[in-house]
Enzyme design. Structure first.
Site, mmCIF file in Angstrom:
data_model
loop_
_atom_site.group_PDB
_atom_site.id
_atom_site.type_symbol
_atom_site.label_atom_id
_atom_site.label_comp_id
_atom_site.label_asym_id
_atom_site.label_seq_id
_atom_site.Cartn_x
_atom_site.Cartn_y
_atom_site.Cartn_z
ATOM 1 N N THR A 98 50.766 52.610 25.376
ATOM 2 C CA THR A 98 49.245 53.338 24.258
ATOM 3 C C THR A 98 48.146 53.226 25.032
ATOM 4 O OG1 THR A 98 49.112 52.008 22.466
ATOM 5 C CG2 THR A 98 50.513 53.858 22.488
ATOM 6 N N LYS A 127 47.478 46.108 27.548
ATOM 7 C CA LYS A 127 46.754 44.238 27.510
ATOM 8 C C LYS A 127 46.281 44.215 25.992
ATOM 9 C CE LYS A 127 44.010 46.434 30.909
ATOM 10 N NZ LYS A 127 44.102 47.204 31.884
ATOM 11 N N GLU A 151 54.507 42.598 32.542
ATOM 12 C CA GLU A 151 53.999 42.200 34.065
ATOM 13 C C GLU A 151 52.631 43.275 34.445
ATOM 14 O OE1 GLU A 151 55.386 39.879 36.597
ATOM 15 O OE2 GLU A 151 53.018 40.445 37.131
ATOM 16 N N GLY A 208 43.195 57.790 38.870
ATOM 17 C CA GLY A 208 44.058 57.201 37.291
ATOM 18 C C GLY A 208 43.568 55.687 36.984
ATOM 19 N N ASP A 222 37.551 44.819 30.974
ATOM 20 C CA ASP A 222 38.758 45.145 31.627
ATOM 21 C C ASP A 222 39.387 43.617 32.217
ATOM 22 O OD1 ASP A 222 41.612 46.232 32.448
ATOM 23 O OD2 ASP A 222 40.738 45.541 34.107
ATOM 24 N N LYS A 226 41.653 40.177 31.233
ATOM 25 C CA LYS A 226 43.035 39.959 32.290
ATOM 26 C C LYS A 226 42.815 38.505 31.898
ATOM 27 C CE LYS A 226 43.869 44.458 33.979
ATOM 28 N NZ LYS A 226 43.339 45.035 35.471
ATOM 29 N N GLY A 324 46.368 52.247 39.258
ATOM 30 C CA GLY A 324 47.451 53.743 39.897
ATOM 31 C C GLY A 324 48.669 53.879 39.141
HETATM 32 N N1 HSE Z 1 41.594 50.142 34.243
HETATM 33 C C1 HSE Z 1 42.196 49.333 35.342
HETATM 34 C C2 HSE Z 1 41.771 49.229 36.177
HETATM 35 C C3 HSE Z 1 43.877 49.790 34.957
HETATM 36 O O1 HSE Z 1 40.383 49.372 36.940
HETATM 37 O O2 HSE Z 1 41.683 48.066 37.240
HETATM 38 C C4 HSE Z 1 44.431 48.444 35.061
HETATM 39 O O3 HSE Z 1 44.604 47.140 34.324
#
Ligand code: HSE
Length: 347
Positions: A98, A127, A151, A208, A222, A226, A324
Site C-alpha cells: 500500500t 518504507k 529488501e 512510476g 523518501d 531510507k 520503477g
Molecule cells: N519514490 C522512490 C524513489 C521510489 O523515487 O526513489 C523508491 O523508493
C-alpha cells in the site's frame, strides 16, 4: 510446497512483480523449487477478489490495464477489505504494498501486525513500517515464526539489505553515503539537460518512480526514510526520522544547475549516516554539489548508488536502479525466494 500469496495494495509495483512471476514461473520452479499461487488481491481503489484455488493473473493484469475494477473478475469472492483479506483468506504470504507514510507507518503497520498475528509471512516494499518500528516488527516476526522481508525499501531491487546482511557479514559497517531517491536523481538529470523542474517531475511520475504524493521525494523525506532504515537495520543504531536533518531539491534552480556545470560539478541529493567516535550518529539528507571526479556524480537518471564504509574493505559501493515498476517488483521476488529457502529448510 506452493506458497499462496495475497496482495494488499495493487499498484505498479504489484503489477511489476506479477509480470515477473508469470514470465519466470518455470525457471523459478526448476531452479529454486519456488511454486506459487496468487489467491487474493485487495486494493483501496481497485476493489478486491479472492479465490482460494488461485486467480488467473493474466486476466487480472489485462483488467487492471483496462481500468476495470477487480469486482468484474468472473469468479471468486468480492468485497473483502485489507484486514479481512489478511485474516480470512488461505494466503500464507501477505505482500504489503500500500502507499507509504513514513511519519505514521499506516496503514501498512496495521496490516503487518495483523498478518503476524495470523501467523502469516510478510514481504513488503513499504518504507513506513520499517522507519517506524523495524526492531519491534522483526522481534514479533521471530516470536511468531514468520518471515518479514523488505529488501525493496532501499534502492528497490538493487540488493542493499542482502549485501549488508549476508555478503558483508563479518565486516563492521560504520557508515554509508549515497543517492537513494530515483525521482530526484531523474529530475536533476533532466534539469541539467534543460528540462523545466515541473516537466521533469511529471515525467518521473509517469515512469512510476515517484511516490503517490511526490512531495515526499522532492522534499527529501523518501531519502530520509531510507537513511533511518539503513541506520537501524545495517548500522544497528537507533534513529528516528525526526533525528535527521533533511533538505530536498525544491530550492535548486536552473541557475544553480548551470553554475555547477560551469564549475565542473553536479548537484546530487545525498543521504548519509556515520557513527561518530562518541557513538552518536551524524545523519543527514541534503543536496550536495559534487565534483565530476566523485563516482556519485556519474550516477544519473533514476539510478541510485550507495557506499558502505567497512572496517575490512574500506568503501564498498553498489550501483543500480532505485525505483520503477519491475525494478521494485523484483525486490519482492528476492524476499519471496529468501522465504522459500527458509521454508524449504524447515521441511
Ligand atoms: N519514490 C522512490 C524513489 C521510489 O523515487 O526513489 C523508491 O523508493
Amino acid at each position: 510446497m506452493t506458497l499462496k500469496l495475497a496482495f494488499i495494495g495493487y499498484g505498479v509495483v504489484g503489477q511489476g512483480l506479477t509480470e515477473i512471476l508469470l514470465e519466470k514461473k518455470e525457471m523459478l520452479r526448476k531452479r529454486y523449487g519456488f511454486d506459487f499461487s496468487i489467491v487474493a488481491i485487495s486494493d483501496i481503489m481497485k476493489g478486491s477478489v479472492y479465490d482460494e484455488q488461485g486467480l488467473d493473473m493474466n486476466m487480472i493484469l489485462d483488467m487492471v490495464k483496462e481500468g476495470k475494477k477487480l469486482d468484474e473478475y468472473p469468479d471468486g469472492k468480492k468485497g473483502m477489505d485489507s484486514l479481512q483479506t489478511i485474516k480470512e483468506t488461505n494466503a500464507d504470504v501477505i505482500i504489503e504494498i500500500t502507499f507509504t507514510d513514513v511519519k505514521t507507518g499506516q496503514p501498512a503497520l496495521e496490516h503487518i501486525h495483523a498478518a503476524f498475528d495470523a501467523g502469516k509471512h510478510v514481504v513488503s516494499t513499504n518504507k513506513g513500517p520499517v522507519v517506524k518500528e523495524v526492531r519491534a516488527l522483526l522481534d514479533k516476526a521471530e516470536k511468531k515464526h514468520v518471515h518479514y522481508g523488505f529488501e525493496g525499501v532501499v534502492l528497490a531491487g538493487t540488493p542493499v539489505i542482502n549485501l549488508a546482511k549476508y555478503t558483508l557479514a563479518g565486516t563492521k559497517i560504520t557508515g554509508f553515503k549515497g543517492i537513494m531517491n530515483g525521482t530526484t536523481n531523474y529530475i536533476l538529470t533532466r534539469m541539467e539537460e534543460g528540462m523545466a523542474y515541473e516537466d521533469a517531475l511529471k515525467k518521473a511520475q509517469e515512469l512510476g518512480y515517484a511516490e503517490a504524493d511526490p512531495t515526499g521525494d522532492v522534499e527529501g523525506l523518501d531519502a530520509l526514510g531510507k537513511v533511518v532504515i539503513l541506520t537501524n537495520v545495517v548500522l544497528g543504531e537507533k534513529l528516528g526520522w525526526e533525528d535527521v536533518k533533511c533538505t530536498g531539491i525544491t530550492k535548486i534552480t536552473k541557475e544553480d544547475i548551470n553554475l555547477a556545470k560551469k564549475e565542473g560539478k553536479r548537484w546530487k541529493l545525498i543521504g548519509s549516516a556515520f557513527v561518530k567516535p562518541d557513538g552518536s550518529i551524524d545523519a543527514k539528507v541534503e543536496p550536495v554539489k559534487l565534483p565530476l571526479s566523485d563516482p556519485l556524480a556519474g550516477v544519473n537518471e533514476a539510478i541510485n548508488a550507495l557506499t558502505f564504509t567497512t572496517d575490512e574493505l574500506g568503501p564498498v559501493t553498489i550501483v543500480g536502479p532505485g525505483a520503477g515498476k519491475r525494478e521494485t517488483g523484483f525486490s519482492l521476488l528476492v524476499d519471496l525466494l529468501e522465504l522459500n529457502r527458509k521454508v524449504q529448510g524447515e521441511e
